[in-house]
Design a protein around this motif. Structure first.
Motif, PDB file in Angstrom:
ATOM      1  N   LYS A 129       0.781   3.974  -7.992  1.00 14.19           N
ATOM      2  CA  LYS A 129      -0.461   4.372  -8.659  1.00 14.19           C
ATOM      3  C   LYS A 129      -1.298   5.108  -7.621  1.00 14.19           C
ATOM      4  N   TRP A 130      -1.483   6.391  -7.841  1.00 13.99           N
ATOM      5  CA  TRP A 130      -2.309   7.202  -6.951  1.00 13.99           C
ATOM      6  C   TRP A 130      -3.771   6.816  -7.143  1.00 13.99           C
ATOM      7  N   ALA A 131      -4.532   6.798  -6.090  1.00 10.93           N
ATOM      8  CA  ALA A 131      -5.952   6.447  -6.142  1.00 10.93           C
ATOM      9  C   ALA A 131      -6.805   7.655  -6.529  1.00 10.93           C
ATOM     10  N   PRO A 182       0.821  -1.200   0.000  1.00 11.99           N
ATOM     11  CA  PRO A 182       0.000   0.000   0.000  1.00 11.99           C
ATOM     12  C   PRO A 182       0.859   1.256   0.000  1.00 11.99           C
ATOM     13  N   ALA A 210      -5.480  11.707  -1.893  1.00  8.44           N
ATOM     14  CA  ALA A 210      -4.739  11.179  -3.042  1.00  8.44           C
ATOM     15  C   ALA A 210      -4.800  12.162  -4.211  1.00  8.44           C
ATOM     16  N   ASP A 220      -8.634   7.845  -9.074  1.00 10.17           N
ATOM     17  CA  ASP A 220      -9.877   7.405  -9.719  1.00 10.17           C
ATOM     18  C   ASP A 220     -10.982   7.132  -8.695  1.00 10.17           C
ATOM     19  N   VAL A 221     -10.690   7.395  -7.424  1.00 10.39           N
ATOM     20  CA  VAL A 221     -11.682   7.266  -6.347  1.00 10.39           C
ATOM     21  C   VAL A 221     -12.051   8.685  -5.922  1.00 10.39           C
ATOM     22  N   LEU A 275      -4.954   5.588   2.891  1.00 13.77           N
ATOM     23  CA  LEU A 275      -4.468   4.910   1.698  1.00 13.77           C
ATOM     24  C   LEU A 275      -4.498   5.867   0.505  1.00 13.77           C
ATOM     25  N   LEU A 276      -3.330   6.148  -0.055  1.00 19.06           N
ATOM     26  CA  LEU A 276      -3.215   7.066  -1.192  1.00 19.06           C
ATOM     27  C   LEU A 276      -3.205   6.333  -2.523  1.00 19.06           C
ATOM     28  N   GLY A 277      -2.903   5.043  -2.482  1.00 16.20           N
ATOM     29  CA  GLY A 277      -2.808   4.251  -3.697  1.00 16.20           C
ATOM     30  C   GLY A 277      -2.046   2.982  -3.411  1.00 16.20           C
ATOM     31  N   LYS A 278      -1.312   2.502  -4.425  1.00 15.52           N
ATOM     32  CA  LYS A 278      -0.544   1.276  -4.242  1.00 15.52           C
ATOM     33  C   LYS A 278       0.764   1.354  -5.012  1.00 15.52           C
ATOM     34  N   ASN A 305     -11.418  10.052  -2.419  1.00 13.70           N
ATOM     35  CA  ASN A 305     -10.060  10.075  -1.882  1.00 13.70           C
ATOM     36  C   ASN A 305      -9.405  11.424  -2.186  1.00 13.70           C
TER      37      ASN A 305
END
Length: 93
Positions: free
Chosen positions: A58-60, A26, A69, A62-63, A39-42, A66
């Protein structure tokens, strides 16, 4: 999830330390694993080069909920955020 903990005497990268990281990597805010809100991404790829851990994340973004992020990604794109911490906590003896 507990972050990896090393002793001050260990070499980089410590043997076996990246095994758990490979399984679940994460990308979190400020070493904070306490909530999904952090959680900012993975991490999608990583390698060790000259004793430095180099990550591709990969920044999140697309949420839509969030916001942190989205803000971090925008700050990176604008040049204000040039590096991040891997999130490991180091334990000194």
């Amino acid at each position: 999830m507990k972050p990896w903990i090393a002793t001050g005497k260990s070499s980089w990268p410590p043997a076996g330390s990246l095994i758990a990281f490979q399984k679940n990597a994460p990308f979190v805010d400020s070493h904070n694993y306490t909530s999904i809100d952090c959680l900012l991404g993975k991490v999608v790829d990583f390698r060790v080069k000259n004793r430095q851990l180099i990550e591709t994340v990969k920044w999140a973004i697309d949420v839509p909920s969030n916001v942190l992020a989205i803000k971090g990604f925008a700050m990176m794109q604008a040049g204000y955020l040039k590096a991040v911490s891997v999130g490991f906590l180091r334990k000194y003896e």
